[in-house]
Structure formats: structure tokens, C-alpha cells
Scaffold this motif. Sequence first.
Motif, PDB file in Angstrom:
ATOM      1  N   GLU A 410      54.459  23.465  35.025  1.00  0.00           N
ATOM      2  CA  GLU A 410      54.413  24.701  35.804  1.00  0.00           C
ATOM      3  C   GLU A 410      53.087  25.440  35.662  1.00  0.00           C
ATOM      4  O   GLU A 410      52.745  26.268  36.491  1.00  0.00           O
ATOM      5  CB  GLU A 410      55.585  25.619  35.433  1.00  0.00           C
ATOM      6  N   THR A 413      50.702  25.726  38.615  1.00  0.00           N
ATOM      7  CA  THR A 413      50.799  26.641  39.756  1.00  0.00           C
ATOM      8  C   THR A 413      49.645  27.637  39.783  1.00  0.00           C
ATOM      9  O   THR A 413      49.147  27.974  40.846  1.00  0.00           O
ATOM     10  CB  THR A 413      52.140  27.418  39.746  1.00  0.00           C
ATOM     11  N   ARG A 584      58.935  19.061  41.108  1.00  0.00           N
ATOM     12  CA  ARG A 584      59.916  19.993  40.552  1.00  0.00           C
ATOM     13  C   ARG A 584      61.322  19.422  40.663  1.00  0.00           C
ATOM     14  O   ARG A 584      62.110  19.478  39.727  1.00  0.00           O
ATOM     15  CB  ARG A 584      59.850  21.327  41.297  1.00  0.00           C
TER      16      ARG A 584
END
Length: 664
Positions: A410, A413, A584
Motif C-alpha cells: 500500500e 499509493t 489489491r
Amino acid sequence: MTPSFAISLDALSGWRTTLGRRLDEVSRYLADHEMADAQAAAQMAALRDRLGNEKLVVAFVAEFSRGKSELINAIFFADTGRRVLPATPGRTTMCPVELAWDAEESAALMLLPIETRLEGHSLAELRGQRRAWTIRPLQISDPERLAESLQEVTRTKFVSQEQARELGFWSDETPDDNPPVDDRGFVEVPAWRHALINYPHPLLKQGLVVLDTPGLNAIGAEPELTLSLLPSAHATVFILGADTGVTKSDLGVWRDHLGTHALSRFVVLNKIDALADPLSSAEQVDAQITSQCAETARTLGVGVERVFPLSARQALAARVDGDDKLLLQSRLPALEAALGSQLLPQRRQVLEQVVTDGAQQLETHVSRRLGDQRRQLAEQMFELRGLRGKSGGKLRLMIERIDVETAEFEQCTVRLQALRVVHSRMLKDALVGLSSDRLREEVAEMQTHMSASLLNLGARKAFVALCTRLRKLLDEAQKRSNEIRDMLGASFSKLNGEFGFSLAMTKSPDMARFITELGEIETGYTQYLGLTQALRLSQPKFMEQFRRMLVSKLRVVFENASAELELWNKSTSSQVDSQLRERRRNFRRRRESLERVQTAASDLEIRIAELEGQDERLQGFLRRAKQLFDALREQARAGPVAGNDLISLHMPVEIENAPQRAQA
Ligand SMILES: Nc1nc2c(ncn2[C@@H]2O[C@H](COP(=O)(O)OP(=O)(O)OP(=O)(O)O)[C@@H](O)[C@H]2O)c(=O)[nH]1
Ligand SMILES: [Mg+2]
């Protein structure tokens, strides 16, 4: 119409329909199995559009009274049993006449009043405005009424000298070319600026567009005709009279309007029937025709095989009477055969290329996407197989590890966000030079230079300078898009390395094509901006019309360049989004399967079997998609065949479930 041209055009259009069907098949399959994302769907729609709307424009050009309209009658309208387009001695056709078929409209004659010239709108702009046109329905089943309605294209009207000047039919600089003034001081001018005949002829239905023109050297010829319609025609038939030979004004038309596009010019030496002479033998007349063709070819600088001696009048009469012998004697079939055999293969090649390239692009896109999904499945399977015989504690550890991996992932991002900001700024910079505002500014600058120069004699220079500036803009866009490619390429390989993406760069758009198109516009217009036309440009109405036409042509080039650049950027960034989503989803799935296995050990084998099944399905989809793409390419390569059947390929339907649905 002789079978050859009709049959070839028929085959070409049949082939296009078949290709369209093949393409639909591919689209449907990809859509049904969720293999195409928005980008692929847009690509497919664009390809479909291109196939469906492909037109073939053939223009008939000559001095007045050489027999253009008669020839069109003989080729296209003989089945009505009469002369449909007006063809009489002297000036007949007074405005450009475009014959085509648009199935969305009913058969009709649409006429654009000459006064629309005063408003300065270009023909292209007015095409979309129904209100501007006078529309007359056509009685296609009644040849007499049809011919009567089409008489309208010969209509003229009388206006004052002043009005004629405003309309562009009167010039003080070239008084010799001005039309005669009657005793009331009035001048005869065409009543219409352009005519469109929507007529359901089989060839027109297949995308053929025929353009009949009025004698072109007449003063007041529509600039749009000479600058836009004629240069973009796929073939031009230039007509001379065997009775008159090549006159000075014929040469003028040839030089001004047909100088370029050597490949698609057909020269007709019409009215050979007029050479018949009771005092000469048939052989002597033939020899005379042959020598006149050679002479014509030499004068025009074309190969003699491009010159077709014929008699349009005889051909029309022969077809109306069903007299095959007279038809052969008219020699029209040779021209039709040449049109069929030279024009159509060229169109075919263009379409083949379009389809092959499109299919390749789509296939790469689809296989990359599916390949990615398979890679992730393989990772999951590997992980699950490793779980066989593992304890509950071990499983918990693994779930924790996935959570850590997810958290690490993550972090990308933030990086992606930063990349997006940089990318969109660079894209904006790249697009600004291609915007319509920028184009308008550049054209306005050219206009300032033009009107500052005496009698517009600097027009050509100002125009060439404009083209140079525009080329620079395209070069600049290329440079900037290369910079974007380099920036993205570097970021992608970092992201791939650090976060396990498989982002790939595609070739950045090539502006060379647009630079070539700009060059073509430049060549066409520079020719127009020669001395005589420059005089005409000194009339403000013409200058305005010229400017609008130029802008609309250039806008197409710039809009396409900009759209291509944008599409490329969009597809590159949509790749990032879709891979992010996939990754994801993958983490989530891995976690879920471990949780399930944790509650019931027997689920492990079921889950592994499920994944194997999914992978098999994906492979099936890929195989089937490849078959469909192969079939599409095969059909494109095969080209038009008589009967236009689908090339039969055995394509068993393999598996019908979509991967996503199976996994849900
Ligand atoms: N003898 C003979 N006359 C022909 C032939 N083709 C056309 N004509 C005649 O020549 C005249 C002019 O023909 P059109 O078809 O009106 O000529 P156009 O080139 O369309 O002329 P504009 O419409 O004025 O530009 C008409 O009277 C025709 O009948 C031919 O092959 N032989
Ligand atoms: Mg005519």
C-alpha cells in the motif's frame, strides 16, 4: 455499369461487412468474458467506425461541356433508361454535385443557396446544418420526374454587378474572365453553391461518392471544391473532348487542380464518336484516336495507358437500348475496368493495414491483461500448495505475513499519487501546443501578415510561415511525449521492481503522420495561393472563407494528434489503475483462502482445485481470443472474394464462464 467495377466494389464492400462481423465477434467475446477494459472497447469501436464509414470518392473534373455529367449518366444512371443528370451543350452543371447514399436520410436533392457564401461559413460547417439547405424529395421510381428534379443543378439567377462581386463571380483585376453583363446591367450567376443527391444506387450504397463539378476554370469556383473536395478524392477522372483536343483552358484546369496525386488520375478523351467521318475508314479513325491519345498523354505528362478514349453519349445510348455491340464500340468498359482494378486494390490495402494493426494492438492488450491474471493465480496456487500438511499456527503466521506484505504494498499509493501529478502536468504541457486556441492564434497571425502585404501577394509567404510554425508545434509535442515516455518508463521499472507490478510501456505516439498530413495541406494550398488566386483572396469574403476552410482542415490534424496523444496517456495510466486494483484483489483473495483453510483443512484441496480450474479457463479464453483475432486477420489478408463468405474456421466454443465471475 460494366460488371467489373460494380463487382469489384461489391466484393470490397462485402469484405468490409464480413470484416465488421468478425470484429463484432471479437468484441462480443471479449465483452462477454470481461476481457476488454474501457480502452480496448474504445479501440474496437473506433476500428468498427472506420470500417463502416469508409467512403470511396471519385471526382469528375474538366472544363465545361466536356461531358462529365454525360459520363456519370452512362456509368451510374443508365439503368433508369434515360439521361438523368442534365447534360446539354454549353455550361450546364452550375454547382458541384455530390452523389452519395446516406441510409438515414430519404432520397432527396439538397441544395445550398449561393448566398450562403456571404456569411463566410465553409461548406464543411454547413453540411451539418439542415436549415441552410433547400431539400427536395426525389421520385426515384419515376425517371422522368427524377430528371426533372435534377434540372435544378443548372439553375442560375441574375444579380447586379455589385452582388456578383460580393458572391465572388466578378473581379476587376481579371476583367476578361468576368461573365457577360446584360443590357440591364445584370450578371448571370449560379443559384446554388453545392448540391447533394442522396440516391440509393447500389454502388453509392456501398460507400461510393461521385462528385460532378461545373467547368472549373470559371471565375467564382468554390474554393472549398478546389482545396478540399478535389484533393481528398481517391480518384479523379479528368475529361477532354476528342473534338477539341487539349485546349489552353483544359491545361489550366489540369495544372491547377490535378497536378498532384498521379496515381489516381484517369484521363478520358471523350466524344470519340465525333471523329467518325464518312470519308475515312474505321481503321483510319482508330489510328487517329490512337495518335490523339498519345498526343494527349505527352501534353499532360502521363502514361498513355492512363488515357481512355471513349464516347459517353454512345455508352449511355447503348446501355439504355441494351445494345452490347454499341457499348463495346463506346469503349467505356475499358475505363470502368481500370477504375475497378486500380482503385479498389488500393482501398483494400489501406483497410487491411488498419484492421491488421488494430487487431495486433488489441490482442497484445488482451493477452497482457490475461497473462497478468494468470501470473497472480500461479502465485496463489504456489502458496496454497505449500500449505499442505501445515499446522494452524503456521497458517496464522502466514496470514500475518500477508498483512505485512499488503501494508508494504500500500505504500505504493503515495508514489503512484506523485507519479500521477507529474504525469498530468507533463501531459498538459504537451497538449497545450496542439489546442484549438493555439491553432486559431497562429492562423490569425498569418492573416495579419497577409492583409498587411500589398494585394495579398505575400499570402503564400505568410502561409508557408504558418506551416513552419505549426510543424514546430507538432515537433514540440513529439518531444514532450517522448519525455513523458522516458519519465513513465523509468518510474514503471522502479514500481515493477519494488512493488511487483508488471507495468509495460507502449510505443509513444508518432507525430510524423500528422506532420505528413500538414505537409499535404501545405502543398495543396500553396498551389492555390499562386498569383491568380491571390488576387481573388483580396476579396474579404474569400479571405474569410479561405481562413475558415484552412482552420477546419488544420483542426482535424491537430485534434487527431491531440487525441492520439491523450489516448496513449490514458491507456498508460489506466494500466496502472487496473494493475493496482488487481493486486489489491489478489492480496484479499490470498488472505481469504488462508482463513478458509484455517477453519476447515479440507477446504485447502478444494481451493487449489478451484484455482486450477480458473487458470484453465483463462487459458481457454486466451486460446479462443487468439483464434478470433487470427480469423479477423486472416479475413483481412484474404481481401475481397466473390460471394464474400466468411472464411470458415473451425472454432469450437470452449469455456463460457468469465474469470471474474468464477472467482466471485
Ligand atoms: N458527340 C458526343 N457528345 C457528347 C458526348 N458526351 C457528352 N456529349 C455532349 O456534350 C455536351 C456537354 O456534355 P455535359 O455532360 O453537359 O458536359 P459537362 O462536362 O458536364 O459540362 P458542364 O456541366 O457545363 O461543366 C452535351 O450536349 C452532351 O450530350 C460524347 O461522347 N459524344
Ligand atoms: Mg455537367
